[in-house]
Every structure is written in C-alpha cells, then in structure tokens.
Write a protein that holds these residues in place. Structure first.
Motif, PDB file in Angstrom:
ATOM      1  N   ILE A 134       0.839  -1.204   0.000  1.00 57.04           N
ATOM      2  CA  ILE A 134       0.000   0.000   0.000  1.00 57.04           C
ATOM      3  C   ILE A 134       0.871   1.249   0.000  1.00 57.04           C
ATOM      4  O   ILE A 134       0.602   2.209  -0.726  1.00 57.04           O
ATOM      5  N   GLN A 142       2.189   2.076  -3.396  1.00 54.01           N
ATOM      6  CA  GLN A 142       1.204   2.589  -4.347  1.00 54.01           C
ATOM      7  C   GLN A 142       1.115   4.114  -4.329  1.00 54.01           C
ATOM      8  O   GLN A 142       0.663   4.712  -5.301  1.00 54.01           O
ATOM      9  N   GLU A 161     -13.379  -6.368  -5.034  1.00 57.31           N
ATOM     10  CA  GLU A 161     -12.620  -5.197  -4.584  1.00 57.31           C
ATOM     11  C   GLU A 161     -11.260  -5.123  -5.267  1.00 57.31           C
ATOM     12  O   GLU A 161     -10.810  -4.038  -5.653  1.00 57.31           O
ATOM     13  N   GLN A 162     -10.605  -6.263  -5.411  1.00 58.86           N
ATOM     14  CA  GLN A 162      -9.297  -6.287  -6.064  1.00 58.86           C
ATOM     15  C   GLN A 162      -9.408  -5.846  -7.529  1.00 58.86           C
ATOM     16  O   GLN A 162      -8.589  -5.067  -8.012  1.00 58.86           O
ATOM     17  N   CYS A 163     -10.407  -6.357  -8.229  1.00 54.74           N
ATOM     18  CA  CYS A 163     -10.601  -5.977  -9.638  1.00 54.74           C
ATOM     19  C   CYS A 163     -10.935  -4.495  -9.761  1.00 54.74           C
ATOM     20  O   CYS A 163     -10.410  -3.804 -10.655  1.00 54.74           O
ATOM     21  N   LEU A 164     -11.790  -3.984  -8.878  1.00 56.78           N
ATOM     22  CA  LEU A 164     -12.131  -2.562  -8.917  1.00 56.78           C
ATOM     23  C   LEU A 164     -10.912  -1.692  -8.615  1.00 56.78           C
ATOM     24  O   LEU A 164     -10.707  -0.644  -9.247  1.00 56.78           O
ATOM     25  N   HIS A 165     -10.098  -2.121  -7.658  1.00 53.61           N
ATOM     26  CA  HIS A 165      -8.880  -1.379  -7.335  1.00 53.61           C
ATOM     27  C   HIS A 165      -7.914  -1.390  -8.531  1.00 53.61           C
ATOM     28  O   HIS A 165      -7.329  -0.358  -8.871  1.00 53.61           O
ATOM     29  N   GLN A 204      -9.141   1.094 -11.016  1.00 53.95           N
ATOM     30  CA  GLN A 204      -8.823   2.470 -10.606  1.00 53.95           C
ATOM     31  C   GLN A 204      -7.366   2.809 -10.912  1.00 53.95           C
ATOM     32  O   GLN A 204      -7.068   3.896 -11.414  1.00 53.95           O
ATOM     33  N   CYS A 205      -6.475   1.901 -10.598  1.00 54.61           N
ATOM     34  CA  CYS A 205      -5.055   2.124 -10.879  1.00 54.61           C
ATOM     35  C   CYS A 205      -4.812   2.221 -12.377  1.00 54.61           C
ATOM     36  O   CYS A 205      -4.030   3.053 -12.842  1.00 54.61           O
TER      37      CYS A 205
END
Length: 146
Positions: free
Chosen positions: A15, A18, A51-55, A58-59
C-alpha cells in the motif's frame, strides 16, 4: 520478526508503494497481467476479488499506469514462465530486472540477461490487449464477482 508479523507487514508495504503512482511526477508503470488472475478466486472470497478488480481498474485509469491483459484465448506464451519487472533507473539510464519466483527473488544487471528479458517482455506485450480493452475486461471481471 515472527512469520505472522512479516505476513501483516507485506500488505502495508504494498500500500505504501502505491503512493508513488499518485505523486506529482509518477513513473510510468506498464503491467501485463494474465486474464486468469481476474477469474481465480482469492481464498474463496468473492467480495475480496470484486474489490481487487475494482482497485486494479482504478489504478489502470491513472495517466501514468498502463495495464494490459493477456486474454484467455492466447494459450501458451512467454509470460507463463513467471513474473519479472524491468526498471529503468533514474541515475544514468541503467536497466535492471527483478525476477520473482518461489525461491528468493533475484536482481539481474548483466546486459545479456536484461536483453533476454527485454525480448521476452516485447513478446508478452504483443499478446496483450490494448489499454482500453484491458480496462473493459477488468471491469467486466469485477462485476462477475458480485
């Protein structure tokens, strides 16, 4: 440090790294990901995968980030040999490669090693979808985990 302390420190370190992607002058990050990782469950937790796919989406929308997905229909390609990262260092343009595996990771600096992985990288990128199509695929995967 105990094994559990090490395990809990790893996500915090990821984190913290990032933040680099959101600073004023971020480095260019180009990632190629096999589509199977969008469909393989993490610990059987559908919410976590969403959540991982959405994050990831976003990235992938950040101007300094390009995420490309190798689609499932590609079959065998050089990326299945394992993860690696090529970095262009700011101090003089030197390139190094970080090769990850189940054994301790390695840093490679020999020009012939870097050149070999450069060629492999280009072959892997050649199999991947363009940025916009990849982002669509990531978002589609996120909805499949609901």
């Amino acid at each position: 440090m105990s094994a559990s302390a090490c395990a809990s420190a790893r996500p915090a370190a990821r984190i913290a790294r990032q933040v680099i992607l959101r600073r004023e002058r971020p480095p260019l990050l180009i990632a190629v990901i096999d589509a199977m990782v969008l469909h393989r469950s993490a610990y059987g937790d559908r919410k976590l995968m969403r959540e991982q796919c959405l994050h990831l989406a976003q990235c992938a929308e950040l101007p300094s980030v390009q995420v490309h997905i190798v689609p499932l229909n590609v079959g065998m390609y050089p990326g299945l040999g394992g993860p690696f990262a090529i970095a262009d260092l700011a101090d003089g343009g030197k390139r190094i490669v970080h090769v990850d595996s189940q054994a301790p990771a390695q840093f490679l600096e020999r020009p012939e090693d870097v050149a070999t992985l450069d060629r492999r990288w280009e072959r892997i990128r050649g199999e991947a979808l363009p940025r916009a199509q990849s982002l669509d695929l990531i978002r589609e995967a996120a909805t499949s985990w609901t």
